[in-house]
Write an enzyme that holds these catalytic residues in place. Structure first.
Site, short mmCIF file in Angstrom:
data_model
loop_
_atom_site.label_atom_id
_atom_site.label_comp_id
_atom_site.label_asym_id
_atom_site.label_seq_id
_atom_site.Cartn_x
_atom_site.Cartn_y
_atom_site.Cartn_z
N ASP A 1 7.46 7.05 -1.52
CA ASP A 1 7.75 6.93 -3.03
C ASP A 1 9.13 7.40 -3.12
O ASP A 1 9.61 8.34 -2.34
CB ASP A 1 6.88 8.27 -3.60
CG ASP A 1 6.78 8.21 -5.03
OD1 ASP A 1 6.66 7.36 -5.80
OD2 ASP A 1 7.51 9.26 -5.55
N GLU B 1 9.80 2.63 -1.28
CA GLU B 1 9.97 2.37 -2.79
C GLU B 1 11.49 2.62 -2.95
O GLU B 1 11.86 3.90 -2.93
CB GLU B 1 9.27 3.03 -3.66
CG GLU B 1 9.48 2.67 -5.28
CD GLU B 1 9.01 3.85 -6.17
OE1 GLU B 1 8.71 4.77 -5.81
OE2 GLU B 1 8.67 3.31 -7.17
N HIS C 1 1.50 0.28 -10.43
CA HIS C 1 1.01 0.96 -11.33
C HIS C 1 2.14 1.68 -12.24
O HIS C 1 1.88 2.36 -13.21
CB HIS C 1 0.42 2.21 -10.56
CG HIS C 1 1.61 3.14 -9.78
ND1 HIS C 1 2.04 2.49 -8.56
CD2 HIS C 1 1.81 4.31 -10.07
CE1 HIS C 1 2.96 3.40 -8.26
NE2 HIS C 1 3.01 4.45 -9.05
N ASP C 2 3.38 1.45 -11.75
CA ASP C 2 4.32 1.60 -12.88
C ASP C 2 4.79 0.37 -13.82
O ASP C 2 5.73 0.38 -14.61
CB ASP C 2 5.73 1.96 -11.72
CG ASP C 2 5.53 3.23 -11.18
OD1 ASP C 2 6.22 3.37 -10.36
OD2 ASP C 2 4.82 3.99 -11.89
N ASP D 1 -0.04 6.94 -0.04
CA ASP D 1 1.33 7.17 -0.81
C ASP D 1 1.94 8.40 -0.46
O ASP D 1 1.32 9.62 -0.77
CB ASP D 1 0.98 7.12 -2.18
CG ASP D 1 2.23 6.40 -3.13
OD1 ASP D 1 1.68 5.64 -4.07
OD2 ASP D 1 3.39 6.82 -2.92
O1 TEU Z 1 8.24 5.76 -9.19
C1 TEU Z 1 9.75 5.82 -9.31
C2 TEU Z 1 10.36 5.73 -10.69
O2 TEU Z 1 11.33 5.96 -10.75
C3 TEU Z 1 9.46 4.92 -11.42
O3 TEU Z 1 8.75 5.51 -12.21
C4 TEU Z 1 10.72 4.15 -12.31
O4 TEU Z 1 11.76 4.81 -12.44
C5 TEU Z 1 10.01 3.72 -13.73
O5 TEU Z 1 8.86 3.41 -13.79
C6 TEU Z 1 10.91 2.87 -14.17
O6 TEU Z 1 11.16 3.06 -15.69
C7 TEU Z 1 7.63 6.66 -8.36
C8 TEU Z 1 6.16 6.22 -8.75
O7 TEU Z 1 5.90 4.92 -8.30
C9 TEU Z 1 6.01 6.65 -10.16
O8 TEU Z 1 4.46 6.68 -10.36
C10 TEU Z 1 6.20 8.20 -10.37
O9 TEU Z 1 6.01 8.67 -11.61
C11 TEU Z 1 7.64 8.42 -9.78
O10 TEU Z 1 8.08 7.85 -8.40
C12 TEU Z 1 7.69 10.03 -9.54
O11 TEU Z 1 6.95 10.35 -8.30
#
Ligand code: TEU
Length: 537
Positions: A194, A236, A310-311, A98
């Site tokens: 990311d 992403e 994971h989000d 990542d």
């Molecule tokens: O996520 C991008 C991100 O903005 C997401 O967290 C999204 O905005 C949110 O879940 C929607 O409500 C990436 C990673 O996947 C995340 O785990 C990190 O927290 C974020 O970037 C910062 O690196």
């Protein structure tokens, strides 16, 4: 389209913190992943996308990196990382890291140097201004943090502990290329990038995503790192449109292999409160969006196929029925995407039917995004009550995906001998790997079948390269599409609802690939709640 080594591969995403703890500290680690490589080989996956294991203060569970070339002791050592790469390779499994380079941790040496003063050589690795503007942080509040020592503000689109890197600085870009090549030369085979759509930001013109120099920066990095190593990459890109995807992942553009677009994820989110005030997702919109991405990328770019990460809250709970229909609806959603064109991504636990969790206390939650918005919406602005926020959190909070992997029915779901960093979902007593491996028609065995079909010489070209053709139906809940390749035809029928649906089918069936119910098919096919049928004809 020119064939690539990764076109027939399936990716399994591991959130290491929640995968398996072998040291007894309640947190998953690299040795835990190594000990489960045989399990992953049995499932049939080819690539592991590892969420960050680099050195980090863990303000955002590792998405705040303080050293890109060191492993955080919580997860193990660089020797463990080298062992994982080596042992995975021996099983013909590739490791994808990542790459979080939109921002670092405020504990990264670059930022510590930058904070020493305006003339420090690292100052312009970050974005500093005398006055803030009104750009907001994605994690709530303002995106500028005051630094008293220099009487300036630095920019952070996430937490204030995650200062954004200044990609306009060629020295910074070169540092990123160097660390990418360092990992590629260690034997990793690619990267998940990311929030890569943010690195072209132009804050003075209020542009954060899709900035003017974005594709130039990505192409420059790709030509200096990914392409010479024939690496697989997935960006992403939360705001990406089909047009953006055609730019990012048309192989002629030398940018990325593919992107994660999120139109099907955020379609029902509230314009201001996002996931914390989401409407139910219409089946018609799921089909409309996914079909559009299939037909519009077609031969010119490459789709990623995912419903979990994971989000994201787990799709069987988010869009389906994780009670009596749980196993069937896990099979329905996975069947819907695994026969589409693109690269399927399996998020840890979805292959055994893990569900969302319902903690009763806000203090049971770990996610910084959750706590920031609870404070903003419930406490500071009082635009939501506690119970309104909690019910949205149960539906869409990020920790739903981060509960410990459920290995068996022993204490802490077999995840750890100590108290896990996040409470296990109490349904681990009956939803776990051990149970799934024992049951013939389990979710695990369904995923194994889906993966095998993609490698089965009878169907692989059809599934990987076949044309996608949507089929009209009067039922909103019925996903019906075909794949065609030379004289081969595949029909995919999935019921995304609890009521029966049917369609006429009057062709000679060649083979039944998937039949998750006792679906009758003679001139008319009827699928009961969440049943799927895939046949060749
Ligand atoms: O996520 C991008 C991100 O903005 C997401 O967290 C999204 O905005 C949110 O879940 C929607 O409500 C990436 C990673 O996947 C995340 O785990 C990190 O927290 C974020 O970037 C910062 O690196």
């Amino acid at each position: 389209m020119k064939k690539k080594w990764w076109h027939n591969k399936i990716v399994y995403q591991i959130y290491p913190r929640s995968f398996l703890d072998t040291t007894g500290n309640g947190i998953g680690d690299l040795q835990g992943i190594i000990s489960k490589l045989d399990y992953l080989k049995l499932l049939g996956i080819d690539i592991i996308w590892l969420s960050p294991v680099y050195e980090s203060p863990m303000k955002d569970n590792g998405y705040d990196i303080s050293n890109y070339q060191a492993i955080d002791p919580l997860f193990g050592s660089m020797d463990d990382m080298d062992e994982l790469i080596k042992k995975a390779k021996a099983l013909d499994i590739s490791i994808v890291m990542d790459l979080v380079v939109n921002h670092t941790s405020d504990q990264h040496i670059w930022f510590k140097e930058a904070k020493k003063g305006k003339d420090n050589p690292y100052r312009d690795y970050y974005i500093w201004r005398d006055e803030p503007n009104d750009i907001g942080s994605i994690f709530g509040g303002n995106a500028w943090e005051y630094d008293e020592a220099s009487n300036q503000y630095y920019f952070h689109l996430f937490t204030k502990e995650q200062p954004d890197l200044n990609w306009q600085n060629p020295k910074l870009r070169q540092e990123v290329h160097n660390l990418v090549n360092w990992w590629l030369e260690k034997g990793v085979r690619g990267f998940r990038l990311d929030v890569i759509d943010l690195v072209g930001k132009d804050v003075d013109n209020h542009i954060t995503g899709n900035g003017p120099d974005l594709h130039k920066f990505i192409r420059e990095m790709s030509e200096a790192t990914f392409i010479p190593h024939d690496a697989v990459t997935v960006g992403e890109t939360w705001g990406a449109s089909v047009e953006d995807a055609l730019q990012y992942s048309n192989p002629d553009n030398n940018e990325l292999s593919m992107i994660f677009q999120f139109e099907h994820i955020s379609d029902s989110w509230h314009p201001e409160f996002g996931k914390f005030k989401a409407e139910p997702m219409k089946r018609s919109r799921i089909k409309e969006i996914l079909y559009k991405w299939q037909t519009d990328l077609d031969e010119n770019a490459w789709n990623s196929l995912f419903l979990n990460n994971h989000d994201l809250a787990r799709v069987n709970s988010r869009w389906g029925n994780d009670g009596r229909y749980n196993a069937l609806c896990c099979k329905a959603f996975s069947t819907m995407i695994h026969f589409m064109k693109g690269t399927p991504y399996i998020y840890q636990g979805e292959e055994i039917g893990m569900t969302n969790v319902k903690y009763q206390l806000i203090t049971d939650y770990n996610d910084v995004e959750t706590h920031n918005f609870y404070k903003e919406y419930v406490i500071d602005r009082a635009v939501m009550t506690h119970s309104e926020f909690m019910s949205q959190l149960h539906l869409n909070g990020r920790d739903n995906a981060r509960t410990p992997m459920q290995w068996d029915a022993t204490l802490n779901s077999g995840f750890s001998s100590n108290t896990p960093w996040l409470k296990p979902n109490t349904n681990y007593y009956f939803i776990n790997v051990e149970e799934n491996l024992k049951v013939k028609n389990s979710v695990f065995h369904h995923y194994q079948e889906l993966i095998n079909f993609r490698k089965d010489s009878r169907y692989s070209d059809l599934i990987i390269y076949g044309k996608f053709i949507p089929v009209d139906t009067e039922y909103e809940d019925l996903v019906l599409y075909e794949r065609r390749y030379d004289n081969q035809r595949l029909l995919v029928a999935v019921n995304l609802g609890e009521n029966s649906v049917s369609f006429d089918f009057d062709h000679k069936i060649q083979d039944i690939l998937i039949n998750t119910g006792n679906v009758e098919y003679f001139k008319t096919v009827t699928l009961k709640g969440y049943e799927s049928l895939v046949l060749s004809y």
